[in-house]
Enzyme design. Structure first.
Site, PDB file in Angstrom:
ATOM      1  N   GLU A  48       0.802  -1.222   0.000  1.00 36.59           N
ATOM      2  CA  GLU A  48       0.000   0.000   0.000  1.00 36.59           C
ATOM      3  C   GLU A  48       0.833   1.270   0.000  1.00 36.59           C
ATOM      4  O   GLU A  48       0.285   2.343  -0.055  1.00 36.59           O
ATOM      5  CB  GLU A  48      -0.907  -0.027   1.233  1.00 36.59           C
ATOM      6  CG  GLU A  48      -1.623  -1.374   1.353  1.00 36.59           C
ATOM      7  CD  GLU A  48      -2.861  -1.321   2.195  1.00 36.59           C
ATOM      8  OE1 GLU A  48      -2.760  -0.819   3.316  1.00 36.59           O
ATOM      9  OE2 GLU A  48      -3.915  -1.766   1.719  1.00 36.59           O
ATOM     10  N   ALA A  49       2.155   1.105   0.075  1.00 37.69           N
ATOM     11  CA  ALA A  49       3.009   2.292   0.061  1.00 37.69           C
ATOM     12  C   ALA A  49       3.900   2.224  -1.165  1.00 37.69           C
ATOM     13  O   ALA A  49       4.361   1.155  -1.553  1.00 37.69           O
ATOM     14  CB  ALA A  49       3.861   2.346   1.320  1.00 37.69           C
ATOM     15  N   LYS A  77       2.453  10.691  -0.016  1.00 40.17           N
ATOM     16  CA  LYS A  77       3.600  10.206   0.761  1.00 40.17           C
ATOM     17  C   LYS A  77       4.844  10.996   0.369  1.00 40.17           C
ATOM     18  O   LYS A  77       5.215  11.022  -0.806  1.00 40.17           O
ATOM     19  CB  LYS A  77       3.796   8.711   0.479  1.00 40.17           C
ATOM     20  CG  LYS A  77       5.073   8.148   1.053  1.00 40.17           C
ATOM     21  CD  LYS A  77       5.195   6.651   0.824  1.00 40.17           C
ATOM     22  CE  LYS A  77       6.567   6.167   1.260  1.00 40.17           C
ATOM     23  NZ  LYS A  77       6.782   4.745   0.999  1.00 40.17           N
ATOM     24  N   ILE A 349       6.113  -2.703  -5.641  1.00 41.82           N
ATOM     25  CA  ILE A 349       5.272  -2.211  -6.735  1.00 41.82           C
ATOM     26  C   ILE A 349       6.160  -1.541  -7.786  1.00 41.82           C
ATOM     27  O   ILE A 349       5.927  -1.667  -8.986  1.00 41.82           O
ATOM     28  CB  ILE A 349       4.169  -1.283  -6.187  1.00 41.82           C
ATOM     29  CG1 ILE A 349       3.162  -2.155  -5.405  1.00 41.82           C
ATOM     30  CG2 ILE A 349       3.474  -0.504  -7.299  1.00 41.82           C
ATOM     31  CD1 ILE A 349       2.096  -1.399  -4.650  1.00 41.82           C
TER      32      ILE A 349
END
Ligand code: FAD
Length: 502
Positions: A48-49, A77, A349
């Site tokens: 998720e980051a 972020k 990711i």
């Protein structure tokens, strides 16, 4: 050699749908793309980051930032805060983007090293806009009309809900012609003879349906359905450098303020992530099962939540390392099927994005050129290993004496590529970024300084400016950063105005 036609993506997690979205955008309907996924098996559901390069991915596939954040409960972020990593009680931030303002002769940090040794510099964070903005819970995207100001150059990434992101990308891919088949694959079949004997030619579903293809992208997660279970490519294990092997993930209620950064807090035998979304906080404890029991790991996780837990902690097991080949025969492994590096610097990711980019760069025709495949594999290995080194750095550079786990990390023999970087930094504070490796000099210095590694000397050319002049220069940068942060809006206010979830 003729063009191939049928591409099968096995798996519909973040990796599968990112690959489908990018390919359906770039290949413009010239190829048949099918995603096969099993609702029963589901996805890993974490991840998720991100890091700033995701903006490029989103741009390529034509995603509108505000809509995407609205759909995924996302937030902004600016970096990662590391708590208790060097020593218990330490706290520093790895902020994205620039540090200071470079002069022509030597990098900014060299003047800082020199002045710090003389007791005439402030902490490094005060010269970095993303670090100071994160601390103040401020956010705004860069504004080009601010010319040379740090406000024109704010690097940022996102936090988002992984399930919602995959769903969003699925919608986008299907709209661009990607077909989806739901069902559990039981096995794959391979060509028995001819030029491509050994290539996978189809996957077979529980229902008996056979899905044929020419190019297979294995996005089946940890199991590596094609790359490992079918082709037995082999796995290079990095557990001796990165010994954590389990995680527990739990969402918790939102609390104020809405922080524009990920937090990573070191514990006795691992660390805990905190990822603030609009509607909840994602938390997880990554730990080493040889040093801490599952029960203790769960208790530690729950004791360090900021809000009430919204579910029971969910266990995940993993092994750190990478497949010996990311591309084997006509199968390319992307995402967890290709390997695993813990999410300490939010890089998985990005590795998906990088693999998709590389696949497009080396996109095959029916000939499947061996040199192209070899280059793809070299490139992939290079990036995996350099990111691995950066993650090992966090563990190795610790002065904690509170557990056998941290002592073992401090005393381990690190890869030569990391040893060279550490030696170079110790000598004169120099950092060399090779061949476009992911993490820049600014990333490395923040972690090395944050975890108390001080160079013995600085760059001799940092002496070319006299001392008062250098102090004035550093002060000037610091004041500009402070003024810019004061100008920036509150992160929560920015999200509420531009991209609040429905
Ligand atoms: P999965 O999500 O596991 O998807 C696999 C897909 O394959 C599913 O659709 C499944 O149904 C399908 N499948 C499997 N077997 C079959 C079968 N037999 N038949 C049909 N379909 C099948 N990355 C980051 O960038 N940032 C982070 O903060 C981050 N945190 C993480 C924390 C943890 C604890 C872990 C483990 C990972 C984290 N990651 C993070 C990594 C990130 O979660 C993954 O890179 C990302 O989710 C991609 O997963 P995937 O799509 O490869 O696999």
């Amino acid at each position: 050699m003729s063009l191939l036609q049928d591409i099968v993506i096995v798996g519909g997690g973040t990796a599968g749908w990112m690959t489908a979205a990018a390919m359906s955008t770039v290949l413009r309907g010239r190829y048949r793309i099918r995603v096969v996924e099993s609702d029963e098996i589901g996805t890993v559901g974490v991840g998720e980051a991100t890091i700033p390069m995701i903006q490029r991915f989103n741009r390529v596939v034509g995603i509108d930032e505000n809509e995407f954040l609205r759909e995924t409960g996302g937030t902004f972020k600016l970096g990662i805060e590391f708590v208790d990593w060097g020593r218990v009680g330490d706290r520093y931030m790895h902020g994205f983007g620039r540090l200071g303002q470079d002069l022509w002769s030597v990098p900014f940090e060299q003047y800082w090293h020199r002045m710090r040794a003389l007791g005439r510099a402030q902490p490094l964070e005060q010269y970095c806009i993303t670090r100071m903005a994160a601390k103040a819970n401020k956010f705004m995207p860069p504004r080009t009309d601010f010319g040379n100001s740090p406000l024109a150059d704010i690097a940022y990434a996102y936090h988002f809900d992984a399930h919602l992101y995959a769903r969003y990308l699925r919608g986008l891919s299907e709209a661009r012609g990607v077909l989806r088949t739901e069902g559990r694959i039981t096995h794959a079949t391979r060509r028995g003879e001819g030029a491509h004997a050994g290539h996978v030619d189809a996957v077979v579903l529980e229902s008996g349906e056979r899905i044929a293809g020419e190019l297979f992208i294995d996005c089946s997660g940890f199991r590596g359905l094609l790359i490992e279970q079918t082709l037995q490519t082999g796995f290079e294990d990095w557990t001796h450098w990165l010994p954590c092997d389990r995680a527990l993930a739990v969402p918790s209620e939102s609390v104020k303020p809405l922080t524009p950064y990920t937090r990573s807090t070191a514990h006795r035998a691992g660390w805990q992530w905190r990822i603030p979304l609009q509607h909840r906080i994602g938390n997880g404890h990554v730990y080493c099962s040889a040093h801490v029991s599952d029960d203790e790991a769960a208790a530690t996780l729950l004791a360090h939540l900021d809000g009430k837990p919204l579910a029971d902690p969910r266990p995940i097991r993993f092994r750190t390392g990478m497949r010996r080949l990311a591309w084997n025969e006509n199968v390319i492994a992307i995402g967890l099927a290709g390997g695993f590096l813990e999410p300490l610097e939010s890089t998985s990711i990005h590795l998906i994005q990088l693999a998709v980019q590389q696949l497009l760069d080396f996109f095959p025709d029916r000939g499947f050129s061996a040199p192209d495949i070899a280059e793809f594999n070299r490139h992939s290995r290079f990036h995996w290993e350099r990111i691995r080194d950066f993650i090992i750095l966090h563990y190795h550079l610790n002065q904690r004496d509170d557990s056998a786990f941290w002592q073992a990390c401090a005393h381990m023999t690190v890869p030569d590529t990391l040893r060279e970087k550490l030696d170079l930094y110790r000598s004169h504070g120099r950092i060399v970024r090779r061949d476009n490796e992911l993490f820049s000099e600014v990333g490395w210095i923040q972690v090395m300084e944050g975890q108390n590694l001080t160079p013995l000397r600085h760059h001799p050319l940092a002496e070319l400016r006299d001392e008062p002049d250098t102090v004035e220069y550093l002060e000037g940068v610091r004041e500009v950063v402070a003024k810019c942060v004061a100008f920036m809006p509150d992160h929560a206010a920015y999200v509420a105005e531009h991209c609040a979830a429905k």
